[in-house]
Design an enzyme around this catalytic site. Structure first.
Site, mmCIF file in Angstrom:
data_model
loop_
_atom_site.group_PDB
_atom_site.id
_atom_site.type_symbol
_atom_site.label_atom_id
_atom_site.label_comp_id
_atom_site.label_asym_id
_atom_site.label_seq_id
_atom_site.Cartn_x
_atom_site.Cartn_y
_atom_site.Cartn_z
ATOM 1 N N GLU A 81 -31.500 -18.715 31.177
ATOM 2 C CA GLU A 81 -30.040 -18.643 31.268
ATOM 3 C C GLU A 81 -29.610 -17.714 32.410
ATOM 4 O O GLU A 81 -28.473 -17.259 32.440
ATOM 5 C CB GLU A 81 -29.459 -18.177 29.938
ATOM 6 C CG GLU A 81 -29.762 -19.168 28.813
ATOM 7 C CD GLU A 81 -29.074 -18.832 27.509
ATOM 8 O OE1 GLU A 81 -28.401 -19.710 26.961
ATOM 9 O OE2 GLU A 81 -29.224 -17.696 27.030
ATOM 10 N N HIS A 100 -25.411 -11.457 27.346
ATOM 11 C CA HIS A 100 -25.161 -12.732 26.664
ATOM 12 C C HIS A 100 -25.900 -12.707 25.339
ATOM 13 O O HIS A 100 -27.102 -12.395 25.302
ATOM 14 C CB HIS A 100 -25.659 -13.887 27.540
ATOM 15 C CG HIS A 100 -25.772 -15.191 26.808
ATOM 16 N ND1 HIS A 100 -24.717 -15.747 26.115
ATOM 17 C CD2 HIS A 100 -26.821 -16.049 26.640
ATOM 18 C CE1 HIS A 100 -25.112 -16.884 25.570
ATOM 19 N NE2 HIS A 100 -26.380 -17.097 25.859
ATOM 20 N N HIS A 102 -26.347 -14.560 21.184
ATOM 21 C CA HIS A 102 -26.053 -15.621 20.221
ATOM 22 C C HIS A 102 -25.633 -14.913 18.930
ATOM 23 O O HIS A 102 -26.249 -15.081 17.887
ATOM 24 C CB HIS A 102 -27.275 -16.507 19.992
ATOM 25 C CG HIS A 102 -27.699 -17.286 21.205
ATOM 26 N ND1 HIS A 102 -28.716 -18.210 21.175
ATOM 27 C CD2 HIS A 102 -27.238 -17.284 22.477
ATOM 28 C CE1 HIS A 102 -28.865 -18.745 22.393
ATOM 29 N NE2 HIS A 102 -27.978 -18.182 23.201
ATOM 30 N N TYR A 127 -8.544 -1.962 20.524
ATOM 31 C CA TYR A 127 -9.812 -1.921 21.271
ATOM 32 C C TYR A 127 -10.232 -3.305 21.737
ATOM 33 O O TYR A 127 -10.803 -3.457 22.811
ATOM 34 C CB TYR A 127 -10.910 -1.229 20.451
ATOM 35 C CG TYR A 127 -10.796 0.265 20.605
ATOM 36 C CD1 TYR A 127 -11.410 0.907 21.673
ATOM 37 C CD2 TYR A 127 -10.004 1.006 19.751
ATOM 38 C CE1 TYR A 127 -11.268 2.264 21.860
ATOM 39 C CE2 TYR A 127 -9.849 2.362 19.932
ATOM 40 C CZ TYR A 127 -10.483 2.994 20.985
ATOM 41 O OH TYR A 127 -10.335 4.328 21.180
ATOM 42 N N HIS A 167 -22.320 -21.922 21.105
ATOM 43 C CA HIS A 167 -23.420 -21.225 21.776
ATOM 44 C C HIS A 167 -23.281 -19.699 21.667
ATOM 45 O O HIS A 167 -24.063 -19.072 20.958
ATOM 46 C CB HIS A 167 -23.452 -21.712 23.240
ATOM 47 C CG HIS A 167 -24.581 -21.180 24.042
ATOM 48 N ND1 HIS A 167 -24.961 -21.735 25.243
ATOM 49 C CD2 HIS A 167 -25.398 -20.131 23.850
ATOM 50 C CE1 HIS A 167 -25.988 -21.055 25.739
ATOM 51 N NE2 HIS A 167 -26.265 -20.079 24.906
HETATM 52 ZN ZN LIG Z 1 -27.633 -18.584 25.186
#
Ligand SMILES: [Zn+2]
Length: 218
Positions: A81, A100, A102, A127, A167
């Site tokens: 990715e 990134h 999940h 926040y 995702h």
């Molecule tokens: Zn991912």
């Protein structure tokens, strides 16, 4: 008398990535071999978590190193990715790190029908408004699809945080600490949002959000 030499910046950054990754993994913010982290080096290149690696078990010396053009130059091969990270840096030259994940609650929100694709979560807390602001949804594409990079690229100049449909979130920050704080705020807000589902919400007004952006905006 022995003297202690200062640790090179790259070594410190490798250690910081490993520490942050373990903390995210241990708190269940990503699982298995999902999630990836990158951070900009002083010479313009990047460090990036390797493909197939667990954030809970990184070897600082094996973290992938990329040159300023994004070419892999040492360490294990970078995450599949990687393009999610490089497109964020291309669009946001002031960013120093990208995370990134999940992460469960953010992924859950990304699977909801009927959410506002221009802004997936309401400003429930100050926040969240300060650290994320607006969160657009990126349409679903299979992992690794070049069209996913194009879709992220269309939004990244105006948004340091995006949510990939079905995702997970991608968040850029000035440094690793800022990117991590922001993605954790996003995950907690997604959790609150789902917890409050079906109840009448009192959210921050546009004027209150504008005031926070003026004072603390990124
Ligand atoms: Zn991912």
């Amino acid at each position: 008398m022995a003297t202690t030499l200062p640790m090179p910046a790259e070594t410190l950054l490798r250690d910081e990535i490993t520490r942050v990754a373990l903390s995210l993994f241990e708190r269940g913010l990503t699982h298995g071999s999902t999630g990836n982290i990158s951070a900009r080096l002083e010479d313009g290149g990047w460090l990036m978590t390797p493909t197939g690696s667990s954030l809970g078990n990184l070897d600082p010396a094996a973290i992938s190193k990329l040159d300023a053009k994004g070419r892999h130059i040492s360490g294990d091969r970078p995450t599949k990715e990687a393009f999610l990270h490089t497109i964020m840096y291309d669009c946001r030259p002031a960013s120093g790190a990208v995370v990134h994940l999940h992460s469960t609650y953010s992924v859950a929100v990304s699977c909801l029908k009927g959410i506002d694709h221009a802004n997936c979560l309401p400003p429930i807390t100050a926040y969240y408004a300060m650290r994320i602001g607006r969160l657009p949804l990126v349409s679903y594409f299979p992992p690794g699809d070049p069209e996913l990079a194009d879709a992220v690229g269309k939004l990244a100049s105006n948004h340091h945080a995006v949510l990939l449909a079905n995702h997970g979130p991608v968040v850029a920050g000035t440094d690793l600490s800022a990117a991590t704080d922001a993605i954790e705020e996003l995950e907690e807000t997604a959790r609150l949002f789902l917890m409050l589902h079906g109840r009448e919400l009192s959210i921050l007004s546009p004027a209150q959000v504008a005031e926070l952006q003026r004072r603390f905006g990124n």
